[in-house]
Design an enzyme around this catalytic site. Sequence first.
Site, PDB file in Angstrom:
ATOM      1  CB  SER A   1      53.842  32.124  43.596  1.00 43.76           C
ATOM      2  OG  SER A   1      54.943  32.760  43.013  1.00 43.76           O
TER       3      SER A   1
ATOM      4  NE  ARG B   1      62.808  24.370  39.352  1.00 48.21           N
ATOM      5  CZ  ARG B   1      61.541  24.647  39.534  1.00 48.21           C
ATOM      6  NH1 ARG B   1      61.053  25.808  39.112  1.00 48.21           N
ATOM      7  NH2 ARG B   1      60.736  23.804  40.135  1.00 48.21           N
TER       8      ARG B   1
ATOM      9  CG  ASP C   1      57.613  34.613  50.170  1.00 49.59           C
ATOM     10  OD1 ASP C   1      58.641  34.800  49.481  1.00 49.59           O
ATOM     11  OD2 ASP C   1      56.484  34.485  49.669  1.00 49.59           O
TER      12      ASP C   1
ATOM     13  CG  HIS D   1      57.910  32.271  46.936  1.00 51.45           C
ATOM     14  ND1 HIS D   1      56.929  33.202  47.170  1.00 51.45           N
ATOM     15  CD2 HIS D   1      57.705  31.820  45.666  1.00 51.45           C
ATOM     16  CE1 HIS D   1      56.161  33.320  46.086  1.00 51.45           C
ATOM     17  NE2 HIS D   1      56.615  32.486  45.172  1.00 51.45           N
ATOM     18  CG  ASP D   2      59.398  26.285  47.600  1.00 50.34           C
ATOM     19  OD1 ASP D   2      58.882  26.850  46.616  1.00 50.34           O
ATOM     20  OD2 ASP D   2      60.352  25.492  47.507  1.00 50.34           O
TER      21      ASP D   2
END
Lengths: 375, 375
Positions: free
Chosen positions: B155, B225, B320, B353-354
Amino acid sequence: MDNKISTVGKVQTQSVKFEDRFILESGKQLEGFEMVFETYGNLNQDKTNAILICHALSGNHHAAGYYEKSDERKGWWDNLIGPGKAIDTDKYFVVSPNNLGGCHGTTGPASVNPKTNEVYGPDFPVITVLDWVNCQALLTDYLDIKIWHSVIGGSLGGMQALKWAMVYPERINKAGVIAAAPKLSAQNIAFNEVARQAIITDPDYQEGHYLKAGKSPKRGLRLARMVGHITYLSEEAMRDKFGRELKEGKLGFGFDVEFEVESYLRYQGDIFSENFDANTYLLMTKLLDYFDPADKHNGDLVKAFEPIKAQVLVIAFTSDWRFSPERSKEISNALLEANKNVSYLEIESTHGHDSFLFSEDRYVNAIKAFLGNNQ
Amino acid sequence: MDNKISTVGKVQTQSVKFEDRFILESGKQLEGFEMVFETYGNLNQDKTNAILICHALSGNHHAAGYYEKSDERKGWWDNLIGPGKAIDTDKYFVVSPNNLGGCHGTTGPASVNPKTNEVYGPDFPVITVLDWVNCQALLTDYLDIKIWHSVIGGSLGGMQALKWAMVYPERINKAGVIAAAPKLSAQNIAFNEVARQAIITDPDYQEGHYLKAGKSPKRGLRLARMVGHITYLSEEAMRDKFGRELKEGKLGFGFDVEFEVESYLRYQGDIFSENFDANTYLLMTKLLDYFDPADKHNGDLVKAFEPIKAQVLVIAFTSDWRFSPERSKEISNALLEANKNVSYLEIESTHGHDSFLFSEDRYVNAIKAFLGNNQ
């Protein structure tokens, strides 16, 4: 007549009061309620040309025309509803209500509870799509309409059209289910939850009693709307509309508006927070999350769709990532499997979920043809 | 040794103080700063086996091992860094700093400004990826490392690796650019903007002086968050993880937690808001928005990449949607066109994305092979 500029013209909001006790899906009840609506065009003698328009999350009954000639903003579906348009007011009698729980005239959290003589606020009961459809059925009786020529809507509006076909199969000939989903995904619910938390954790929310306290959780509503707007637009539409354009042409190394997209979101959030009731927004996101037409059938959509008699048109848009074409296909495939009369149409459009508010030619023509055919 | 349970063991945070004036890309300057970091493994005699780990938005220097044996949570890349693992601490000397502006030891908005003897707060200057790379170059000198064997990150960490290759071509042999993008899209910026507005409009933000006021904009950080988390997970991962599962098994017709995904998001938001500095979060989202390696070359990435000498591995993950494979391909295609030594790898993964934090076999093996080959 040029379709592009034809309009239903100046319109007036009408209102009806239902005095009887209204039992909600939750088991709670309302001691009657008021419902506002608009109509465009004329009901024919047989009362066979009535079309019900169902609005989406933050929509209302003002779907076409204008209140004053100077109004810059026309009804939210003015591009589709009007003389000679897709939903042709020369042919149809179009009815567009504001749904229960709303904040534009129909009884909702900002209305006075006749039992307490105080504003409902957070005590307004959680409502469901079934409740909405049942309210609209009362309006149908009031207007003395036996059967809708069509019930049609986009997004949450499409879910109402689908529910109509399931719950009142004898009272609806055609259902237009546009940019909808059979139920929300975990991601959809997650976005709604962020919006709700933004509102609920705003200190001015006052546990829902903000009107009584003379406050408004504008910060929360503004954030809720900003998040919403990202999901309404496609990534492509955002890129085309804003790119990485800088408002001042260069980086400011600060936290004022820099990119055009920031400016757009803040503006949309600001306007919305001035004009929408927070408790209504909470209710409507919850109503979306709860929508699950197959919940009484162990998730079996085919079974759930069994009662449907209406001809159904399902429309999805390629760039819609909120309710993607895959979600619409779940609906149309289940309808097919249940041997229903269904057409599925996927429209190329770059406007994301908002595409149902635009006037792509294929889209406009499809609705026109669907309404006009006499299958 | 079983790769799955091998660990670098107990680690200690180290620290270095850079006393010299540090000029930022914005033109502003800091009168020196402190930087914390961790190292794993041993530097060889030739000093040719050092790998720099670059952390992402809310990451820090604690990338592997644990502080106390009882720690439930190991470093954020512990699955990749350790003896016999992808980033093999039996072979490499791994360096993992906390970046400037952070809130875990390195000088940042919550640190005391030596000029005023007060906390920087909102007066901490806006920093850029170039600033980070320049800080890391000071750390490189301090550790007496002439050239990094590799610089690697996911990222925002991948963006730093890319920038390293551009700015210090003589000091980096390999760059691992994972789950990155050449620059943020309007949609990416939009999500960051919602996060920023959530923080800035929290009344406890106090225009950034919350520490002085003894407050903390936890509501805003929590929302920021929550939004972030939605973009880190794929829709698929969310569906698999939560579906539409109800925490209590049935609808509650209220606004308490109902769906599992709501519970997850609130929990993640709560933890984060207790442990992260709001001004740091603002800075880091801005730094992401500003990242645009081709900004000095009229958007021409090929030109921007001309100085690169490092061998580059670009990795993207199929699910992602924050930084999709298309974005990674923009990087690798431009590197190819600039005649650089680049490999592009797309990994099937459902974690969104993680994914760069997980241990898909192909992913682990690709990093291992990339670091190990001596091309």
